[in-house]
Write an enzyme that holds these catalytic residues in place. Structure first.
Site, short mmCIF file in Angstrom:
data_model
loop_
_atom_site.label_atom_id
_atom_site.label_comp_id
_atom_site.label_asym_id
_atom_site.label_seq_id
_atom_site.Cartn_x
_atom_site.Cartn_y
_atom_site.Cartn_z
N HIS A 298 0.88 -1.17 -0.13
CA HIS A 298 0.08 -0.08 -0.17
C HIS A 298 0.80 1.17 -0.22
O HIS A 298 1.69 1.42 0.92
CB HIS A 298 -0.87 0.09 1.15
CG HIS A 298 -2.08 -0.79 1.20
ND1 HIS A 298 -3.26 -0.79 1.78
CD2 HIS A 298 -2.36 -1.74 0.37
CE1 HIS A 298 -4.08 -1.38 1.61
NE2 HIS A 298 -3.50 -2.51 0.42
N TYR B 179 -9.55 5.56 7.30
CA TYR B 179 -9.77 5.63 8.71
C TYR B 179 -11.02 6.97 8.52
O TYR B 179 -10.75 7.86 8.05
CB TYR B 179 -8.54 6.26 9.21
CG TYR B 179 -7.18 5.10 9.61
CD1 TYR B 179 -7.12 4.55 10.65
CD2 TYR B 179 -6.39 4.62 8.37
CE1 TYR B 179 -6.23 3.64 10.87
CE2 TYR B 179 -5.55 3.89 8.61
CZ TYR B 179 -5.35 3.21 9.87
OH TYR B 179 -4.52 2.36 10.14
N PRO C 298 -4.82 0.15 18.43
CA PRO C 298 -4.52 -0.44 17.12
C PRO C 298 -4.55 0.64 16.06
O PRO C 298 -4.45 0.17 14.85
CB PRO C 298 -5.51 -1.52 16.92
CG PRO C 298 -6.92 -1.11 17.83
CD PRO C 298 -6.21 -0.48 18.88
N LYS D 276 0.53 -0.44 14.92
CA LYS D 276 2.05 -0.59 15.30
C LYS D 276 2.47 -1.72 16.38
O LYS D 276 3.30 -1.92 16.69
CB LYS D 276 2.46 0.89 16.28
CG LYS D 276 2.50 2.29 15.49
CD LYS D 276 3.07 1.99 14.43
CE LYS D 276 3.41 3.13 13.31
NZ LYS D 276 3.90 2.78 12.22
N TYR E 47 3.62 6.49 10.09
CA TYR E 47 2.88 5.48 9.70
C TYR E 47 3.72 4.11 9.17
O TYR E 47 3.45 3.05 9.13
CB TYR E 47 1.53 5.79 8.60
CG TYR E 47 0.79 4.77 8.64
CD1 TYR E 47 -0.60 4.71 9.39
CD2 TYR E 47 0.54 4.04 7.42
CE1 TYR E 47 -1.53 3.83 9.21
CE2 TYR E 47 -0.40 3.10 7.21
CZ TYR E 47 -1.40 3.07 8.26
OH TYR E 47 -2.42 2.19 7.97
#
Length: 390
Positions: free
Chosen positions: A72, A201, A293, A297, A385
Site C-alpha cells: 500500500h 480511517y 490499534p 504499531k 505510519y
C-alpha cells in the site's frame, strides 16, 4: 534440557527471534502454553512496516508474504464526508506498508522453524521462570503432565500482555505507564471484497470506523463502540448498517456486505512497562507494551524489539560483549515511546470521546483540517505510519 536462549511465547515475536538466533548459530527453545492450532486461530492486525518485512526477508520467511501481501502506497482519512489521501510513498521517498495478516506471519514462521528442526514445545503448562536475577536462569514447565527443566543463559519474554514473563518480575522493579480508553473496537472479518484498495480511517459524529482488508476477497472492518457493548448484541446486519452511517455516501453505496466469519470487541489501551530488562530476563512485544490499534504499531513494535534484542544477544554470544544487552532496554524504549505517541495522537484525533466538549470537537476538526492542508503535517503522519527507522 539446556539451551542458550529460552523464548517464552510462540507468537510472531518469539518465532522471529528464534529464527534470527538460528541463522546466527545461537540455540533456542520456544515454550508456548497454548496449542499450535490455538495460536493460529488468533485474529490480529495485518499492516506491516518495511522494517518488519525486512526482518522476515532476513530469516527467509517472506516468500508467501511477497506473493500474497498487498503493498500500500497510501491510505485515506475520511471526515466531513470527504476522503483525503495520505500518499505514503510520495511523502516518504518511496516507502510503503504491506497488508498481510499477522496470523499468516505466524504460520510462515512456525512452518519455517519446524522445517529447520527448531525446538518448540506447545501446550507447556505451569511455565515458571527461575534465577533470572542471577547468572544461571532456568525455566520449569509441564510437558504432557511431565515436569521438565530448561536451563539457559538468558530468557526472552515474548508471551504477550497476560504472559508469565513480565508477571515474574518484582512489581517494585517495574514502572508502569498506562491509559485505558473509554471505548473499544467492534470488528468483523468477512469474505467480501474491500470497499477500497487502500485503508480508510473515518471520523464521524457517530464515532470512528476503519475499512481494512486481508486480501482482495476478504475484508476487515471496525466501528468504535462502548466498553460495555456485547458482541452478541450485534447482528451482522446491525454492524453493516452502523458502518454505512459512518462513511461518506459514495463509500457507503459501494460497500459489499456478507456474513461475518469472525466478530469480536477489542478494548483500547496504551501501556508501557519499564525497564524491558531485569537481570537475564528480557521483555519484547506486548509483554512490555501495548498500543491502541489505530496506528497499526503492535506487531511492528514487537518486530523492532526483536531486532534490538537479537543484535544484543548476537553480541553476547558471538562477540562475548554485554554492551548490547546493557543498552537493550533504553534503545528499544526510545522507539517504543515514539510509537506510543503516534498511536495515542491518532487515536485521540479520530475517535469520539464520551463527554467531549464542543471546544474539543472543534479542536479535532481543526487538527484534521490543518493536517490535510499541510504537506509537512502529512509527511510527519506518513513518516510515522510507514515506521521510524531502527
Amino acid at each position: 534440557m539446556r539451551t542458550q536462549v529460552a523464548i517464552i511465547g510462540a507468537g510472531p515475536s518469539g518465532l522471529l527471534l528464534g529464527q534470527l538466533l538460528h541463522q546466527a548459530g545461537i540455540d533456542s527453545v520456544i515454550l508456548e502454553r497454548k496449542s499450535r492450532d490455538y495460536v493460529l486461530a488468533r485474529i490480529r492486525a495485518g499492516v506491516l512496516e518495511q522494517g518488519t518485512v525486512g526482518l522476515l526477508d532476513k530469516v527467509g520467511a517472506s516468500g508467501r508474504l511477497h506473493a500474497e501481501g498487498l503493498p500500500h502506497d497510501g491510505f485515506e482519512l475520511l471526515f466531513g464526508e470527504r476522503r483525503h489521501r495520505i500518499a505514503l510513498s510520495e511523502l516518504t521517498g518511496g516507502r510503503h506498508v504491506t497488508v498481510y495478516g499477522q496470523t499468516e506471519v505466524t504460520r510462515d514462521l512456525m512452518d519455517q522453524r519446524a522445517a529447520q528442526g527448531g525446538k518448540t514445545v506447545f501446550e507447556a503448562d505451569d511455565v515458571t521462570l527461575h534465577g533470572f536475577d542471577g547468572t544461571s536462569p532456568y525455566v520449569t514447565y509441564l510437558d504432557g503432565g511431565v515436569p521438565r527443566r530448561l536451563d539457559c543463559d538468558v530468557i526472552a519474554g515474548c508471551d504477550g500482555y497476560h504472559g508469565v514473563a513480565r508477571a515474574s518480575i518484582p512489581a517494585s522493579a517495574l514502572r508502569v505507564f498506562e491509559r485505558v480508553y473509554p471505548f473499544g473496537w467492534l470488528g468483523i472479518l468477512a469474505d467480501v471484497p474491500p470497499v477500497s484498495d487502500e485503508l480508510i480511517y473515518a471520523r464521524s459524529q457517530r464515532g470512528f470506523a476503519l475499512c481494512s482488508m486481508r486480501s482482495p476477497t476478504r475484508s476487515r472492518y471496525y466501528v468504535q463502540c462502548g466498553t460495555d457493548e456485547r458482541v452478541d448484541a450485534w447482528s451482522d446486519q446491525r454492524f453493516w448498517d452502523e458502518l454505512r452511517r459512518r462513511l461518506d455516501p459514495e463509500t457507503a453505496e459501494g460497500l459489499t456486505t456478507g456474513p461475518s466469519i469472525e466478530k469480536s470487541i477489542a478494548p483500547l489501551r496504551s501501556f508501557v512497562a519499564e525497564p524491558m530488562r531485569f537481570g537475564r530476563l528480557f521483555l519484547a512485544g506486548d509483554a512490555a507494551h501495548i498500543v491502541p490499534p489505530t496506528g497499526a504499531k503492535g506487531l511492528n513494535l514487537a518486530a523492532s524489539d526483536v531486532h534490538y534484542l537479537f543484535e544484543a544477544l548476537r553480541e553476547l554470544f558471538l562477540d562475548h560483549s554485554e554492551a548490547g544487552i546493557d543498552a537493550y532496554s533504553q534503545t528499544a524504549l526510545a522507539r517504543v515511546w515514539k510509537a506510543e505517541r503516534f498511536s495515542w495522537w491518532l487515536t485521540s484525533l479520530m475517535h469520539l470521546f464520551p463527554e467531549q466538549s464542543p471546544f474539543e470537537q472543534r479542536m479535532q476538526q481543526a487538527e484534521l483540517d490543518y493536517l490535510v492542508s499541510s504537506e509537512h503535517a502529512m509527511a510527519a503522519l506518513a513518516e510515522n505510519y510507514v515506521g521510524l527507522p531502527y
